[in-house]
Design a protein around this motif. Structure first.
Motif, short mmCIF file in Angstrom:
data_model
loop_
_atom_site.label_atom_id
_atom_site.label_comp_id
_atom_site.label_asym_id
_atom_site.label_seq_id
_atom_site.Cartn_x
_atom_site.Cartn_y
_atom_site.Cartn_z
N MET A 1 1.47 -12.23 22.04
CA MET A 1 0.44 -11.47 22.75
C MET A 1 -0.05 -12.22 23.98
SD MET A 1 -1.79 -9.65 19.69
CE MET A 1 -2.04 -11.09 18.64
N SER A 2 -0.26 -13.52 23.84
CA SER A 2 -0.85 -14.29 24.94
C SER A 2 0.10 -14.46 26.12
CB SER A 2 -1.28 -15.68 24.45
OG SER A 2 -2.31 -15.59 23.50
N PHE A 3 1.39 -14.60 25.85
CA PHE A 3 2.34 -14.89 26.91
C PHE A 3 3.19 -13.69 27.31
CE2 PHE A 3 1.30 -19.07 25.15
CZ PHE A 3 0.92 -19.73 26.31
N GLY A 4 2.82 -12.51 26.83
CA GLY A 4 3.36 -11.27 27.38
C GLY A 4 4.72 -10.83 26.93
N THR A 5 5.28 -11.41 25.88
CA THR A 5 6.63 -10.99 25.47
C THR A 5 6.64 -9.55 24.95
OG1 THR A 5 6.29 -11.89 23.25
CG2 THR A 5 7.33 -13.33 24.87
N LYS B 1 -8.78 -12.26 13.03
CA LYS B 1 -8.77 -11.59 14.33
C LYS B 1 -7.37 -11.44 14.92
CE LYS B 1 -13.52 -12.90 15.46
NZ LYS B 1 -14.45 -13.50 16.46
N THR B 2 -6.63 -12.51 14.94
CA THR B 2 -5.29 -12.45 15.57
C THR B 2 -4.36 -11.54 14.79
OG1 THR B 2 -5.57 -14.68 16.43
CG2 THR B 2 -3.33 -13.81 16.37
N MET B 3 -4.27 -11.72 13.49
CA MET B 3 -3.36 -10.91 12.71
C MET B 3 -3.81 -9.46 12.63
SD MET B 3 -1.04 -13.04 12.30
CE MET B 3 0.05 -11.91 11.41
N ALA B 4 -5.11 -9.22 12.71
CA ALA B 4 -5.61 -7.86 12.71
C ALA B 4 -5.20 -7.12 13.99
CB ALA B 4 -7.13 -7.85 12.58
N ALA B 5 -5.06 -7.86 15.08
CA ALA B 5 -4.69 -7.24 16.36
C ALA B 5 -3.18 -7.08 16.52
CB ALA B 5 -5.23 -8.09 17.51
N TRP B 6 -2.40 -7.80 15.73
CA TRP B 6 -0.96 -7.86 15.92
C TRP B 6 -0.26 -6.52 15.66
CZ3 TRP B 6 2.71 -9.64 18.51
CH2 TRP B 6 4.03 -9.72 18.06
N GLY B 7 -0.51 -5.93 14.50
CA GLY B 7 0.12 -4.65 14.17
C GLY B 7 -0.16 -3.56 15.20
N PRO B 8 -1.43 -3.34 15.53
CA PRO B 8 -1.75 -2.34 16.54
C PRO B 8 -1.11 -2.61 17.90
CG PRO B 8 -3.70 -2.87 15.27
CD PRO B 8 -2.64 -3.84 14.84
N ALA B 9 -1.00 -3.89 18.27
CA ALA B 9 -0.38 -4.23 19.55
C ALA B 9 1.08 -3.80 19.59
CB ALA B 9 -0.48 -5.74 19.80
#
Length: 336
Positions: A211-215, A271-279
């Motif tokens: 997420m942070s580095f845009g892949t 927070k991070t893992m909660a955002a991962w799936g939706p992303a």
């Protein structure tokens, strides 16, 4: 009266100088931007300042002090007092801690990753290894298992990785070689450009870094369960600077590590893992899940040979490699 005022002025001036002398500022070299990967350092800075009434300050820089692959060198010469780096960036400089980057170790949680890392960091041979760089290991940056985000056709079998250029460092890179991929080591900040230009077709990262580095901005697929391993990225301090701290400031720093790590783990998990799936869903990224048999075959092909090679290579370096490997695998087995 004049004499009394003079004495008062001298006393005030002395107090001012003493207060100034007690104040300590450390420079901290990170990279990229503030993200889950750096939250324990941010928390540590907050705690240290609170505990010392603002007398001890950690000034955090994201790339302004050094390149990430040169942070250990900067620590060695005292260019800054604290830094974060990843073992796989320069395996020859920190061979002892690369045991934690071996593929398919079977680490199941961030909490376990913390426990393993701290046990390895406290081993005398590891401390001696890092002492060559005037570095004292302070705390890890625990990361979950890596998986791949890639462009182009999604792999459906392990055979589809044949010839695929993959950004993968350390033991993950070695593991990808066993299925025919072509691993390339580069810093996280170089990855997006490498994907855009076609230098690499896939990138192995933990979720926060994708997420942070845009892949995920141009990725089309994601492997959900390859789980080949992770990287070990410690936070270290310049040993001389640590020794030069007052007892109060040193205690404030060292006694804040556990709390900073606990904060980091909670932040990453909640927070991070909660955002991962939706992303992934928002971008329509296909999720590729391999069969249990395929993953088992991958592990069997990669794990034992990589471990044997690591032990042989680092025994020749004079490290107690088998002992370090047994320490890690023994703790994992005990935790299961």
């Amino acid at each position: 009266m004049r004499k009394l005022m003079s004495q008062t002025a001298v006393a005030a001036l002395t107090l001012a100088f003493a207060t100034e002398a007690m104040a300590t500022e450390w420079s901290v070299s990170l990279w990229g931007k503030r993200r889950a990967f750096t939250e324990h350092v941010e928390k540590l800075a907050e705690l240290v300042s609170e505990k010392t009434g603002g007398e001890f300050t950690l000034n955090i820089s994201y790339g302004g002090l050094s390149k990430n692959k040169e942070n250990l060198d900067g620590i060695s010469i005292g260019a800054f007092e604290m830094a974060q780096f990843c073992a796989g960036y320069h395996r020859d400089k920190n061979p002892s801690i690369t045991v934690l980057e071996l593929p398919f170790l079977g680490v199941s949680s961030l909490e376990q990753e913390v426990e393993l890392s701290m046990a390895v960091y406290q081993h005398p041979a590891v401390q001696k290894d890092l002492a060559r760089w005037n570095a004292t290991l302070l705390m890890p940056s625990p990361l979950p298992q890596y998986n791949l985000v890639g462009v182009g056709d999604a792999p459906s079998t392990l055979a589809d990785f044949e010839g695929l250029s993959v950004r993968a460092t350390g033991g993950i890179g070695k593991a990808m070689e066993t299925v025919g991929a072509v691993p390339t080591s580069m810093s996280a900040s170089e990855v997006r450009q490498a994907m855009d230009s076609g230098i690499v077709k896939a990138v192995a990262f933990a979720p926060h870094a994708h997420m942070s580095f845009g892949t995920i901005e141009n990725g089309t697929w994601w492997t959900t369960n390859l789980n080949p391993g992770t990287v070990n990225c410690p936070v270290v301090v310049n040993t001389d600077a640590l020794n030069d701290l007052s007892d109060e400031h040193r205690a404030a720093l060292l006694e804040s590590v556990d709390e900073a790590l606990a904060y980091y783990v909670e932040f990453y998990n909640s927070k991070t893992m909660a955002a991962w799936g939706p992303a992934l869903e928002e971008r329509g990224i296909a999720q590729v899940t391999f069969s249990v048999g395929a993953v088992t075959a991958f592990k069997e092909a990669a794990a034992a040979p990589a471990a044997a090679a690591w032990i042989e290579e680092n025994t020749k370096r004079g490290l107690p490699a088998q002992e370090l490997y047994d320490l890690v695998t023994g703790m994992i087995a005990k935790g299961e």
